[in-house]
Design a protein around this motif. Structure first.
Motif, PDB file in Angstrom:
ATOM      1  N   LEU A  80     -11.298  -0.277 -11.851  1.00 23.78           N
ATOM      2  CA  LEU A  80     -10.158  -1.173 -11.635  1.00 23.78           C
ATOM      3  C   LEU A  80     -10.502  -2.607 -12.012  1.00 23.78           C
ATOM      4  O   LEU A  80      -9.639  -3.362 -12.470  1.00 23.78           O
ATOM      5  CB  LEU A  80      -9.708  -1.114 -10.172  1.00 23.78           C
ATOM      6  N   GLY A  81     -11.756  -2.992 -11.826  1.00 26.43           N
ATOM      7  CA  GLY A  81     -12.174  -4.355 -12.147  1.00 26.43           C
ATOM      8  C   GLY A  81     -11.969  -4.721 -13.601  1.00 26.43           C
ATOM      9  O   GLY A  81     -11.856  -5.906 -13.941  1.00 26.43           O
ATOM     10  N   ARG A  82     -11.886  -3.725 -14.465  1.00 27.61           N
ATOM     11  CA  ARG A  82     -11.640  -3.984 -15.889  1.00 27.61           C
ATOM     12  C   ARG A  82     -10.277  -4.628 -16.119  1.00 27.61           C
ATOM     13  O   ARG A  82     -10.083  -5.343 -17.099  1.00 27.61           O
ATOM     14  CB  ARG A  82     -11.711  -2.674 -16.675  1.00 27.61           C
ATOM     15  N   ALA A  83      -9.326  -4.345 -15.239  1.00 33.05           N
ATOM     16  CA  ALA A  83      -7.952  -4.807 -15.439  1.00 33.05           C
ATOM     17  C   ALA A  83      -7.555  -5.941 -14.500  1.00 33.05           C
ATOM     18  O   ALA A  83      -6.381  -6.288 -14.395  1.00 33.05           O
ATOM     19  CB  ALA A  83      -6.987  -3.636 -15.266  1.00 33.05           C
ATOM     20  N   LEU A  84      -8.519  -6.543 -13.801  1.00 34.03           N
ATOM     21  CA  LEU A  84      -8.294  -7.683 -12.915  1.00 34.03           C
ATOM     22  C   LEU A  84      -7.192  -7.411 -11.885  1.00 34.03           C
ATOM     23  O   LEU A  84      -6.169  -8.104 -11.852  1.00 34.03           O
ATOM     24  CB  LEU A  84      -7.933  -8.932 -13.735  1.00 34.03           C
ATOM     25  N   PRO A  85      -7.369  -6.438 -11.011  1.00 31.79           N
ATOM     26  CA  PRO A  85      -6.326  -6.151 -10.017  1.00 31.79           C
ATOM     27  C   PRO A  85      -6.140  -7.315  -9.055  1.00 31.79           C
ATOM     28  O   PRO A  85      -7.118  -7.875  -8.551  1.00 31.79           O
ATOM     29  CB  PRO A  85      -6.860  -4.907  -9.293  1.00 31.79           C
ATOM     30  N   ALA A  86      -4.905  -7.678  -8.802  1.00 33.98           N
ATOM     31  CA  ALA A  86      -4.622  -8.761  -7.859  1.00 33.98           C
ATOM     32  C   ALA A  86      -4.592  -8.264  -6.420  1.00 33.98           C
ATOM     33  O   ALA A  86      -4.658  -9.063  -5.484  1.00 33.98           O
ATOM     34  CB  ALA A  86      -3.279  -9.412  -8.213  1.00 33.98           C
ATOM     35  N   GLU A  87      -4.504  -6.959  -6.240  1.00 35.41           N
ATOM     36  CA  GLU A  87      -4.389  -6.378  -4.911  1.00 35.41           C
ATOM     37  C   GLU A  87      -5.707  -6.521  -4.142  1.00 35.41           C
ATOM     38  O   GLU A  87      -6.778  -6.357  -4.712  1.00 35.41           O
ATOM     39  CB  GLU A  87      -3.999  -4.892  -5.016  1.00 35.41           C
ATOM     40  N   PRO A  88      -5.616  -6.814  -2.822  1.00 35.91           N
ATOM     41  CA  PRO A  88      -6.817  -7.130  -2.014  1.00 35.91           C
ATOM     42  C   PRO A  88      -7.569  -5.890  -1.555  1.00 35.91           C
ATOM     43  O   PRO A  88      -7.765  -5.665  -0.361  1.00 35.91           O
ATOM     44  CB  PRO A  88      -6.233  -7.910  -0.835  1.00 35.91           C
ATOM     45  N   LEU A  89      -8.015  -5.077  -2.512  1.00 34.52           N
ATOM     46  CA  LEU A  89      -8.660  -3.811  -2.161  1.00 34.52           C
ATOM     47  C   LEU A  89      -9.983  -4.023  -1.445  1.00 34.52           C
ATOM     48  O   LEU A  89     -10.299  -3.326  -0.484  1.00 34.52           O
ATOM     49  CB  LEU A  89      -8.856  -2.983  -3.431  1.00 34.52           C
ATOM     50  N   VAL A  90     -10.772  -4.992  -1.890  1.00 34.37           N
ATOM     51  CA  VAL A  90     -12.057  -5.259  -1.226  1.00 34.37           C
ATOM     52  C   VAL A  90     -11.837  -5.967   0.105  1.00 34.37           C
ATOM     53  O   VAL A  90     -12.448  -5.627   1.122  1.00 34.37           O
ATOM     54  CB  VAL A  90     -12.981  -6.093  -2.141  1.00 34.37           C
ATOM     55  N   ALA A  91     -10.930  -6.951   0.122  1.00 35.12           N
ATOM     56  CA  ALA A  91     -10.699  -7.732   1.342  1.00 35.12           C
ATOM     57  C   ALA A  91     -10.206  -6.859   2.491  1.00 35.12           C
ATOM     58  O   ALA A  91     -10.644  -7.016   3.636  1.00 35.12           O
ATOM     59  CB  ALA A  91      -9.698  -8.851   1.062  1.00 35.12           C
ATOM     60  N   CYS A  92      -9.301  -5.935   2.200  1.00 28.48           N
ATOM     61  CA  CYS A  92      -8.732  -5.093   3.259  1.00 28.48           C
ATOM     62  C   CYS A  92      -9.448  -3.751   3.389  1.00 28.48           C
ATOM     63  O   CYS A  92      -9.767  -3.320   4.492  1.00 28.48           O
ATOM     64  CB  CYS A  92      -7.243  -4.851   2.988  1.00 28.48           C
ATOM     65  N   GLY A  93      -9.697  -3.102   2.239  1.00 31.55           N
ATOM     66  CA  GLY A  93     -10.264  -1.762   2.265  1.00 31.55           C
ATOM     67  C   GLY A  93     -11.740  -1.704   2.572  1.00 31.55           C
ATOM     68  O   GLY A  93     -12.261  -0.646   2.950  1.00 31.55           O
ATOM     69  N   VAL A  94     -12.435  -2.832   2.402  1.00 30.77           N
ATOM     70  CA  VAL A  94     -13.879  -2.853   2.678  1.00 30.77           C
ATOM     71  C   VAL A  94     -14.200  -3.862   3.779  1.00 30.77           C
ATOM     72  O   VAL A  94     -14.648  -3.484   4.870  1.00 30.77           O
ATOM     73  CB  VAL A  94     -14.695  -3.181   1.405  1.00 30.77           C
ATOM     74  N   LEU A  95     -13.981  -5.143   3.527  1.00 27.57           N
ATOM     75  CA  LEU A  95     -14.400  -6.190   4.464  1.00 27.57           C
ATOM     76  C   LEU A  95     -13.755  -6.005   5.837  1.00 27.57           C
ATOM     77  O   LEU A  95     -14.453  -5.913   6.855  1.00 27.57           O
ATOM     78  CB  LEU A  95     -14.053  -7.559   3.889  1.00 27.57           C
ATOM     79  N   ALA A  96     -12.431  -5.950   5.882  1.00 24.80           N
ATOM     80  CA  ALA A  96     -11.748  -5.801   7.172  1.00 24.80           C
ATOM     81  C   ALA A  96     -11.988  -4.421   7.776  1.00 24.80           C
ATOM     82  O   ALA A  96     -12.185  -4.281   8.984  1.00 24.80           O
ATOM     83  CB  ALA A  96     -10.261  -6.057   6.997  1.00 24.80           C
TER      84      ALA A  96
END
Length: 384
Positions: A80-96
């Motif tokens: 997904l990082g190839r396409a610069l996703p704006a969605e907070p996948l790391v912030a919500c799906g990992v960190l939180a």
């Protein structure tokens, strides 16, 4: 938590699904369109990611997740990082998510994790003081079972779109982690746009009243819980940076093959070929480190903090080096807003700074790897 070990074929299936999704649903140019919007990501795309099961990759199956672990998450993020996703996948799906998983408050923990897995909850971890030297947020007992919170925290991601905040607050017995639902009285939120067009929230808490029901992690454990969450997010961010640098590299190679000077493709110039090979080596080193770091997280290694710092520092440096080289390959057009290379540059800057830039990560690695030497150096400096 014990994660399900995925086979090589299952990782390949995850990778293929993420690559197809990125090609079909994501577009780096979307960043231009969503700058300054509320939220700066597409809610429909977020729901599609949840439907793919990605928001719940770290969440146990009884709560609607997959329990697949951070290795699986990094497999998805590197595509997904190839396409610069704006969605907070790391912030919500990992960190939180990892921070919430450290809670013993089952009545609060389980609904939040179910909501994240389903794509309905978008919690943001708020732990950074508004400025250096500031105390951040303080919590004090108001009466039995009640708390009052005051202070400021900054750089909580996501900004717009967050359904609530996990707030790290100091208490006389040590830091504690609280859950603040969006719209709570006494919470003032402002938003600041980041380099890549996403945003972060700054919270000002004034006499915010909470009960023990909103206490996620009590004093004594919150520091370790939040540190584990940050370590997981550092590794996940490194995986996203890996995807970013690979996409930039592919674009640069395509340009070297097609751009012509003196009657030949500039990719035939040996000096540019050598620079391209150097970038490829950096990507392979980063890939190996991300794989090792995510595996150690899943195994519960005691070296997690050290390898997380190492992974983030290397990935951030390699990504920014790759983007700078690609911009030089493109010449003057690489510096225009219309050229996608500039979007990759801005995202690399934003991700590199989040949760500690490469310099801070190297200092942290040194302190963890050589604690006696670091202490001795600090003491000598103080004396002199």
């Amino acid at each position: 938590m014990t994660f399900t070990t995925l086979s090589t074929d299952e990782h390949d299936m995850l990778r293929d699904a993420a690559r197809t999704f990125a090609q079909r649903e994501l577009n780096p140019g979307t960043q231009r369109q969503r700058r300054g919007q509320n939220p700066p990501f597409d809610p429909a795309t977020w729901q599609a990611m949840a439907a793919m099961g990605w928001t719940g990759l770290l969440i146990e199956e009884p709560l609607g997740g997959a329990g697949a672990g951070l290795q699986a998450f990094c497999t998805v993020l590197s595509e997904l990082g190839r396409a610069l996703p704006a969605e907070p996948l790391v912030a919500c799906g990992v960190l939180a998510t990892v921070a919430i998983q450290g809670s013993d408050n089952t009545a609060l923990r389980e609904p939040l994790l179910r909501g994240i897995a389903a794509g309905h909850e978008l919690p943001a971890l708020a732990q950074e003081p508004a400025s250096r030297g500031a105390s951040g947020v303080r919590a004090r007992r108001h009466m039995a079972g009640r708390w009052l919170l005051d202070g400021e925290l900054r750089f909580a991601r996501p900004g717009h779109g967050a359904t609530g905040h996990l707030v790290l607050a100091g208490t006389p017995d040590g830091p504690a982690l609280f859950w603040l639902r969006h719209g709570l009285a006494g919470v003032s939120t402002t938003h600041e746009m980041l380099t890549d067009g996403s945003d972060a929230a700054q919270l000002v808490l004034t006499g915010v009243a909470l009960s023990d029901a909103e206490l996620l992690v009590p004093p004594g454990r919150a520091t370790a819980v939040v540190q584990r969450a940050v370590d997981a997010a550092l590794i996940a961010t490194a995986a996203e940076l890996l995807g970013l640098m690979r996409a930039v590299f592919e674009q640069a190679l395509d340009y070297l093959r097609t751009r012509r000077q003196f009657g030949v493709a500039i990719g035939s110039f040996q000096a540019l070929q050598h620079r391209a090979v150097d970038l490829h080596i950096q990507h392979e080193l980063t890939s190996a480190l991300v794989e090792r770091a995510s595996r150690l997280y899943d195994e519960g290694s005691a070296e997690l903090s050290m390898v997380a710092a190492h992974a983030k520092a290397r990935a951030a440096d390699a990504a920014q080096h790759t983007v700078r080289e690609a911009m030089q390959f493109h010449g003057a057009m690489g510096y225009t807003d219309e050229c996608d290379i500039g979007l990759y540059l801005k995202r690399s800057l934003s991700l590199a700074a989040w949760l500690g830039n490469p310099s801070e990560q190297r200092k942290r690695y040194a302190a963890l790897r050589f604690p006696i030497a670091t202490t001795t150096t600090t003491s000598t400096t103080a004396v002199s």
